[in-house]
Design a protein around this motif. Sequence first.
Motif, PDB file in Angstrom:
ATOM      1  N   UNK A 285       6.308  -4.573  -5.140  1.00 33.61           N
ATOM      2  CA  UNK A 285       6.613  -4.125  -6.496  1.00 33.61           C
ATOM      3  C   UNK A 285       6.958  -2.638  -6.490  1.00 33.61           C
ATOM      4  N   UNK A 286       7.834  -2.230  -7.372  1.00 30.12           N
ATOM      5  CA  UNK A 286       8.113  -0.806  -7.494  1.00 30.12           C
ATOM      6  C   UNK A 286       6.874  -0.120  -8.063  1.00 30.12           C
ATOM      7  N   UNK A 287       6.750   1.180  -7.849  1.00 32.01           N
ATOM      8  CA  UNK A 287       5.609   1.883  -8.447  1.00 32.01           C
ATOM      9  C   UNK A 287       5.543   1.692  -9.960  1.00 32.01           C
ATOM     10  N   UNK A 288       6.705   1.628 -10.610  1.00 38.36           N
ATOM     11  CA  UNK A 288       6.712   1.381 -12.059  1.00 38.36           C
ATOM     12  C   UNK A 288       6.049   0.046 -12.380  1.00 38.36           C
ATOM     13  N   UNK A 289       6.298  -0.963 -11.535  1.00 34.55           N
ATOM     14  CA  UNK A 289       5.718  -2.276 -11.776  1.00 34.55           C
ATOM     15  C   UNK A 289       4.209  -2.216 -11.642  1.00 34.55           C
ATOM     16  N   UNK A 290       3.718  -1.457 -10.659  1.00 35.20           N
ATOM     17  CA  UNK A 290       2.269  -1.319 -10.500  1.00 35.20           C
ATOM     18  C   UNK A 290       1.686  -0.620 -11.723  1.00 35.20           C
ATOM     19  N   UNK A 291       2.384   0.425 -12.190  1.00 31.89           N
ATOM     20  CA  UNK A 291       1.888   1.156 -13.354  1.00 31.89           C
ATOM     21  C   UNK A 291       1.870   0.235 -14.573  1.00 31.89           C
ATOM     22  N   UNK A 292       2.884  -0.608 -14.673  1.00 33.60           N
ATOM     23  CA  UNK A 292       2.894  -1.579 -15.766  1.00 33.60           C
ATOM     24  C   UNK A 292       1.697  -2.517 -15.658  1.00 33.60           C
ATOM     25  N   UNK A 293       1.396  -2.929 -14.428  1.00 40.87           N
ATOM     26  CA  UNK A 293       0.233  -3.785 -14.223  1.00 40.87           C
ATOM     27  C   UNK A 293      -1.046  -3.085 -14.630  1.00 40.87           C
ATOM     28  N   UNK A 294      -1.131  -1.800 -14.309  1.00 40.89           N
ATOM     29  CA  UNK A 294      -2.326  -1.030 -14.648  1.00 40.89           C
ATOM     30  C   UNK A 294      -2.466  -0.901 -16.158  1.00 40.89           C
ATOM     31  N   UNK A 295      -1.339  -0.646 -16.850  1.00 45.51           N
ATOM     32  CA  UNK A 295      -1.399  -0.519 -18.309  1.00 45.51           C
ATOM     33  C   UNK A 295      -1.783  -1.862 -18.935  1.00 45.51           C
ATOM     34  N   UNK A 296      -1.256  -2.943 -18.366  1.00 43.10           N
ATOM     35  CA  UNK A 296      -1.633  -4.271 -18.850  1.00 43.10           C
ATOM     36  C   UNK A 296      -3.135  -4.483 -18.714  1.00 43.10           C
ATOM     37  N   UNK A 297      -3.673  -4.027 -17.581  1.00 44.98           N
ATOM     38  CA  UNK A 297      -5.117  -4.166 -17.366  1.00 44.98           C
ATOM     39  C   UNK A 297      -5.875  -3.328 -18.391  1.00 44.98           C
TER      40      UNK A 297
ATOM     41  N   UNK B  36       1.699   9.492  -5.848  1.00 39.79           N
ATOM     42  CA  UNK B  36       2.289  10.785  -5.502  1.00 39.79           C
ATOM     43  C   UNK B  36       3.037  11.379  -6.687  1.00 39.79           C
ATOM     44  N   UNK B  37       3.697  12.500  -6.425  1.00 44.64           N
ATOM     45  CA  UNK B  37       4.205  13.346  -7.496  1.00 44.64           C
ATOM     46  C   UNK B  37       5.173  12.629  -8.441  1.00 44.64           C
ATOM     47  N   UNK B  38       6.044  11.770  -7.919  1.00 46.23           N
ATOM     48  CA  UNK B  38       7.094  11.219  -8.776  1.00 46.23           C
ATOM     49  C   UNK B  38       6.570  10.290  -9.859  1.00 46.23           C
ATOM     50  N   UNK B  39       5.530   9.524  -9.535  1.00 48.04           N
ATOM     51  CA  UNK B  39       5.041   8.543 -10.517  1.00 48.04           C
ATOM     52  C   UNK B  39       3.699   8.940 -11.108  1.00 48.04           C
ATOM     53  N   UNK B  40       2.884   9.624 -10.329  1.00 46.99           N
ATOM     54  CA  UNK B  40       1.729  10.340 -10.844  1.00 46.99           C
ATOM     55  C   UNK B  40       0.798   9.503 -11.714  1.00 46.99           C
ATOM     56  N   UNK B  41      -0.031   8.706 -11.045  1.00 48.08           N
ATOM     57  CA  UNK B  41      -0.958   7.846 -11.777  1.00 48.08           C
ATOM     58  C   UNK B  41      -2.048   8.628 -12.505  1.00 48.08           C
ATOM     59  N   UNK B  42      -2.139   9.934 -12.253  1.00 47.33           N
ATOM     60  CA  UNK B  42      -3.197  10.679 -12.938  1.00 47.33           C
ATOM     61  C   UNK B  42      -2.927  10.741 -14.433  1.00 47.33           C
ATOM     62  N   UNK B  43      -1.697  10.393 -14.835  1.00 52.26           N
ATOM     63  CA  UNK B  43      -1.417  10.302 -16.270  1.00 52.26           C
ATOM     64  C   UNK B  43      -2.298   9.252 -16.939  1.00 52.26           C
ATOM     65  N   UNK B  44      -2.788   8.302 -16.142  1.00 45.41           N
ATOM     66  CA  UNK B  44      -3.619   7.246 -16.721  1.00 45.41           C
ATOM     67  C   UNK B  44      -5.083   7.407 -16.305  1.00 45.41           C
ATOM     68  N   UNK B  45      -5.446   8.608 -15.900  1.00 45.78           N
ATOM     69  CA  UNK B  45      -6.824   8.850 -15.475  1.00 45.78           C
ATOM     70  C   UNK B  45      -7.168   8.140 -14.191  1.00 45.78           C
TER      71      UNK B  45
ATOM     72  N   UNK C  89       0.830  -1.201   0.000  1.00 50.01           N
ATOM     73  CA  UNK C  89       0.000   0.000   0.000  1.00 50.01           C
ATOM     74  C   UNK C  89       0.864   1.251   0.000  1.00 50.01           C
ATOM     75  N   UNK C  90       2.038   1.177   0.634  1.00 50.69           N
ATOM     76  CA  UNK C  90       2.920   2.339   0.657  1.00 50.69           C
ATOM     77  C   UNK C  90       3.463   2.612  -0.741  1.00 50.69           C
ATOM     78  N   UNK C  91       3.791   1.519  -1.468  1.00 46.71           N
ATOM     79  CA  UNK C  91       4.260   1.720  -2.833  1.00 46.71           C
ATOM     80  C   UNK C  91       3.108   2.169  -3.736  1.00 46.71           C
ATOM     81  N   UNK C  92       1.886   1.748  -3.408  1.00 43.16           N
ATOM     82  CA  UNK C  92       0.730   2.215  -4.166  1.00 43.16           C
ATOM     83  C   UNK C  92       0.546   3.721  -3.956  1.00 43.16           C
ATOM     84  N   UNK C  93       0.770   4.159  -2.698  1.00 44.55           N
ATOM     85  CA  UNK C  93       0.692   5.598  -2.432  1.00 44.55           C
ATOM     86  C   UNK C  93       1.791   6.335  -3.173  1.00 44.55           C
ATOM     87  N   UNK C  94       2.986   5.722  -3.221  1.00 47.91           N
ATOM     88  CA  UNK C  94       4.085   6.352  -3.933  1.00 47.91           C
ATOM     89  C   UNK C  94       3.746   6.479  -5.417  1.00 47.91           C
ATOM     90  N   UNK C  95       3.042   5.470  -5.953  1.00 45.70           N
ATOM     91  CA  UNK C  95       2.654   5.527  -7.355  1.00 45.70           C
ATOM     92  C   UNK C  95       1.649   6.642  -7.601  1.00 45.70           C
TER      93      UNK C  95
END
Lengths: 409, 160
Positions: B135-147, B48-57, B40-46
Motif C-alpha cells: 500500500x502507498x503511505x497514503x493508504x496506510x494513513x487512510x487505514x490509520x484514520x479509519x481505525x 518519514x518527512x514526506x508523509x509524517x505520521x506525527x500529524x496523527x500523534x 515495512x519500507x512503506x510504513x517507514x516512508x509513512x
Amino acid sequence: MSQIENVSLDEIKHLVSNRAIEGETMLLNMGPQHPSTHGVLRLLLELDGETIVNAIPDIGFLHTGIEKNMEAKTFQKAEVMTDRMDYLNTVGNNFSYCLAVEKLVGLDVPERAQYLRVILAELQRLASHMVWLGTSALDLAAMSNYMYTFREREIILGILEMVSGQRMMTTYIRPGGVWRDVPAEFEGAVRDLLKILPKRIDEYETLLTKNPLFIDRTAGIGKVSPEDAMSWGLSGASLRGSGVNYDLRKFAPYSSYDHFEFDVPLQTDGDVRARYLVRMAEMRQSIRIIYQALDKLPSGPIRSNNHKFVPPLRSEIGTSMEALIHHFKLWTEGFTAPKGSVYVGVESPRGELGCFLESDGGTKPYRVHFRTPSFDNLQVLPVLAKGSLVADVVAIIGSVDIVLGDIDR
Amino acid sequence: MGLEQKLGEMGVVTAKLEDLVNWSRSSAMWPMLFGLACCAIEMMAAQAANYDMSRFGMELMRPSPRQSDLMIVAGRVSRKMAPVVRRLYDQMPDPKWVIAMGDCASCGGVFNNYAVVQGVDEIVPVDVYVAGCPPRPEALIHGVITLHEKVKREKMKDWA
C-alpha cells in the motif's frame, strides 16, 4: 498452529561453546522482533560480559516459498514473484530474472530497452542505498539522515511510479525488453533529480563522514580481511570494502554496462566505516552512469519483435490479426523454452544477485533458484561480530546491508 | 491564549467520559516498531518527512510491545513467524488494535503456498485491512484514520 516451545540447552549444544553450557557465558536472544535487525532476523548471542563470543543467525522467519511458487507459473507470470524477494531492489530482481529468461530462449534486447534498464537499475541502487543509509545511521542514533534520505527516495519512487504505475513492485523490465516506453516527462524528471542529488549526498556526508561519534562507532569495527571476504563468498560493497575489486557491471558487463564510464569504489580497511564509504562513493558513480545513459539514450523499439516470446504492442492488437493471436497464445499458455539451464548474475545494491533457471522444455520453469547476496553476506556475521561489543552488532548488521526478504525468499 | 480568547470565559468543559477516553486513545496511538517485509519500507516512508505520521500523534514507534497500542502487521507472515506475531500481540497491554497492512497480511496476497499464513486474521483479531502490494503511505494513513474513527465510536459498555 505450532506453539513456541521452550528450547532446552541440550538442543543448542552443538551451536554454542562449552562455557555457555556451564553457565560461564550468557546466551542472549536478539530478534526476531528487534528494531535494528532490519526485518525478522534472529540472532543468538553468546556473551562474555559485554563481549561477543559467538553470534548465531537464525533465518527463515520470512520464508515465502517464492522459488517454489514460480515453478507453478509461466515464464512471464513468474516474474511478479521476483519483485517481492529483495524489496529494496525490485528492478534489479526483475533484471536478473529477465536476463536469465532471455539467455535461455535466446532473445535480443533492443539498445533503447537496455539503456532504460540501466537507468532504472541505477535509480533503484540509489534508492536502496538511501534506505540503507537512513536505517543504518538510525541504528547508530543518527536520526536526521533517515528523514533526509527518505525525502530523496520519494522522488526516485515517483519516477518509478511514472514509468510503471507502481512505487515499489514495478515489474517494468520484462523478458525481451521493457513494459512500455517511458513517458515524455521522464527524462526531465530524472535530470532534475540528478541535479540536486550530488548536493544532497554531500549533505548526508556532512552529517556522518567526519562526525567523531560516527567514526567511533564505525572505524575498526567488524573487520574482515580480503582473504576471508572472498572465502566467505561476500559480494558487493561488503567485499569492496575489504579492497577486493569485483563488480559484475565491470567484469562481466551485461545490458551494455560496458558503454558507460564509471569507477568501482574501493576501500581497504574492511570495517564498518569502509563499507559505508564504498556505498557513499557508489551513489556518486550511479549518478555518473545515469547521466551518460540519458545522454546516449537511443530511440527505437523498446522490446524485441520476436513475437513467439514477446507480446506485441497494445496498439498492434487492434489492427493485426497475427498480433492478436500471438497475444492470446502468450497470455494463455505462454511460450515454451528449450531444455537446459542458465545462470546470470547481476550487480545488485547488495552484491551479486544470480538467477539460475532450469527448463524441461515446457512453458513453466522447472526450477528457479536465486543466489542472493544478503544470504551470503549474512553468513560472515559471526566472524565480524566475534570480539566486539553488543552495541557494535547493530552497526555491523547495518553495514553488511541485509534484506531479510532476500535471504529467506 | 488562543482558545480562551476565542471561546470567551470558558472555565469548564463538559463531555461524556466515553468521548474523552476515546478521544485521548485515538489521538496518541503508539504503533509497535515491527516490520516484516516490503510493507515495512512503506510504513517507514509513512513515518518519514514526506508523509509524517506525527500529524496523527503517531510519530512515536515503540520497539517494545509492552508500550504500544497498535500493531501494524506490515508484510507477509510465514508459518515460522506466526507464533512470534501471536506472542507479540499477547504481550501488548489492552486496549490494543491491529492493522493488517498489505495484501499478504490481509489475505495471503500473491503467495498462496505452503509457507505463508493466508491472512494474519487467522492468528490475531484485525481491526482494519489496508489493501495494496505494498500500500502507498497514503493508504496506510487512510487505514490509520479509519481505525481512529472506529476507536472514537467505541462504547463504554463494551470495554472489558
